[in-house]
Motif scaffolding. Sequence first.
Motif, short mmCIF file in Angstrom:
data_model
loop_
_atom_site.label_atom_id
_atom_site.label_comp_id
_atom_site.label_asym_id
_atom_site.label_seq_id
_atom_site.Cartn_x
_atom_site.Cartn_y
_atom_site.Cartn_z
N GLY A 1 0.84 -1.21 0.00
CA GLY A 1 0.00 0.00 0.00
C GLY A 1 0.87 1.25 0.00
O GLY A 1 0.63 2.19 -0.77
N GLU B 1 -10.79 -2.01 -4.78
CA GLU B 1 -10.38 -3.23 -5.49
C GLU B 1 -8.86 -3.42 -5.40
O GLU B 1 -8.13 -2.47 -5.14
N ARG C 1 -13.86 -3.29 0.23
CA ARG C 1 -12.55 -3.82 0.65
C ARG C 1 -12.72 -5.07 1.51
O ARG C 1 -11.96 -6.02 1.39
N ARG D 1 1.15 4.16 -2.80
CA ARG D 1 0.84 5.56 -2.48
C ARG D 1 2.01 6.50 -2.77
O ARG D 1 1.81 7.67 -2.99
N PHE E 1 -3.16 2.72 -10.07
CA PHE E 1 -3.39 2.45 -8.64
C PHE E 1 -4.67 3.14 -8.18
O PHE E 1 -5.53 2.52 -7.55
N SER F 1 -7.76 1.40 -6.29
CA SER F 1 -7.90 1.64 -4.85
C SER F 1 -9.11 2.51 -4.54
O SER F 1 -9.75 2.34 -3.51
N ARG G 1 -8.89 6.63 10.14
CA ARG G 1 -7.58 6.70 9.49
C ARG G 1 -7.69 7.47 8.17
O ARG G 1 -6.82 8.28 7.85
N GLN H 1 -0.80 -14.21 -6.12
CA GLN H 1 0.35 -13.46 -5.58
C GLN H 1 1.21 -14.35 -4.68
O GLN H 1 2.44 -14.27 -4.70
N THR I 1 1.23 -5.60 -9.45
CA THR I 1 1.58 -5.56 -8.02
C THR I 1 2.90 -6.28 -7.77
O THR I 1 3.80 -5.74 -7.11
N VAL J 1 -5.19 -3.98 -7.07
CA VAL J 1 -4.43 -3.72 -8.29
C VAL J 1 -4.11 -5.11 -8.90
O VAL J 1 -3.85 -6.06 -8.15
P1 AMP Z 1 -3.35 -0.85 2.08
O1 AMP Z 1 -2.54 0.37 2.33
O2 AMP Z 1 -2.61 -2.11 2.36
O3 AMP Z 1 -4.66 -0.79 2.78
O4 AMP Z 1 -3.66 -0.87 0.50
C1 AMP Z 1 -4.31 0.20 -0.14
C2 AMP Z 1 -4.71 -0.22 -1.55
O5 AMP Z 1 -3.54 -0.56 -2.31
C3 AMP Z 1 -5.59 -1.47 -1.64
O6 AMP Z 1 -6.96 -1.20 -1.47
C4 AMP Z 1 -5.30 -1.95 -3.06
O7 AMP Z 1 -6.00 -1.17 -4.03
C5 AMP Z 1 -3.82 -1.64 -3.19
N1 AMP Z 1 -3.00 -2.79 -2.77
C6 AMP Z 1 -2.19 -2.86 -1.68
N2 AMP Z 1 -1.58 -4.06 -1.62
C7 AMP Z 1 -2.02 -4.77 -2.68
C8 AMP Z 1 -1.78 -6.08 -3.17
N3 AMP Z 1 -0.96 -6.94 -2.55
N4 AMP Z 1 -2.43 -6.47 -4.30
C9 AMP Z 1 -3.22 -5.62 -4.97
N5 AMP Z 1 -3.53 -4.38 -4.56
C10 AMP Z 1 -2.92 -3.95 -3.42
#
Ligand code: AMP
Length: 210
Positions: free
Chosen positions: A38, A62, A153, A42, A54, A58, A135, A104, A69, A64
């Motif tokens: 993530g 959904e 999510r 970002r 992305f 996001s 958050r 993955q 990824t 990626v």
């Molecule tokens: P997070 O910060 O882990 O909550 O991730 C934020 C967003 O990044 C997620 O909602 C996805 O859109 C994308 N993302 C993070 N990690 C992955 C992953 N391993 N596979 C696909 N998308 C991801």
Amino acid sequence: MSTDRYQTILLFGPPGVGKGTQGKILHEVPGFFHSSTGDIFRNLDAQSELGKLFFQYSSRGELVPDDVTMRIWHQNVYAQSILQMFKPNADLLVLDGLPRSVNQANVLYRYCNVLAVVHLVCKDKDALFERMRRRALKQNRVDDAKPDVIRRRFEVYEAETKPVLDFYPGESIIEVDAMGSPAEVLMHILDEVVPLQKAHFDLQTSEGAE
Ligand code: AMP
């Protein structure tokens, strides 16, 4: 084979359960290197092709696509190792938010020897929902600002990410109650993970301490 791969622990669990909080704390301890997909996403330039891709996923809650990824994650962790930020011979890699699908997990097998899956458990969905909303407001995260996106999510977690638990041997999965204070959760994680770290990096115990 496993000696060529990064010695790794996974921080696993639903959105909002505290993977990032724990990963960031562990990163401050010598011998742990935190890698969050993530955060990697970002940090992309929002105007770049990948940054736009992305956002496209996001902002809907959904995932990626797997190929993108895994490619970006691997490039990032490899670059960190070249820069000596991540030292594979001395650091346990702490993955946060990866793998999020069985596909993955299959790809990750090439790069990582997963010693343990720390499954952060929280039965109270409402509490997670509320944590994510707070958050999102605090960190200005568009992805989690809308209730529909948060709900999506959770659905994606149940359908695509939770099956990842079956990919790993039952004995490698460590369940940790995520509802305590960050310090309590950290204490439980360290209880389980420090012996693994010692077993795999016993020659470098004092390295990294300054
Ligand atoms: P997070 O910060 O882990 O909550 O991730 C934020 C967003 O990044 C997620 O909602 C996805 O859109 C994308 N993302 C993070 N990690 C992955 C992953 N391993 N596979 C696909 N998308 C991801």
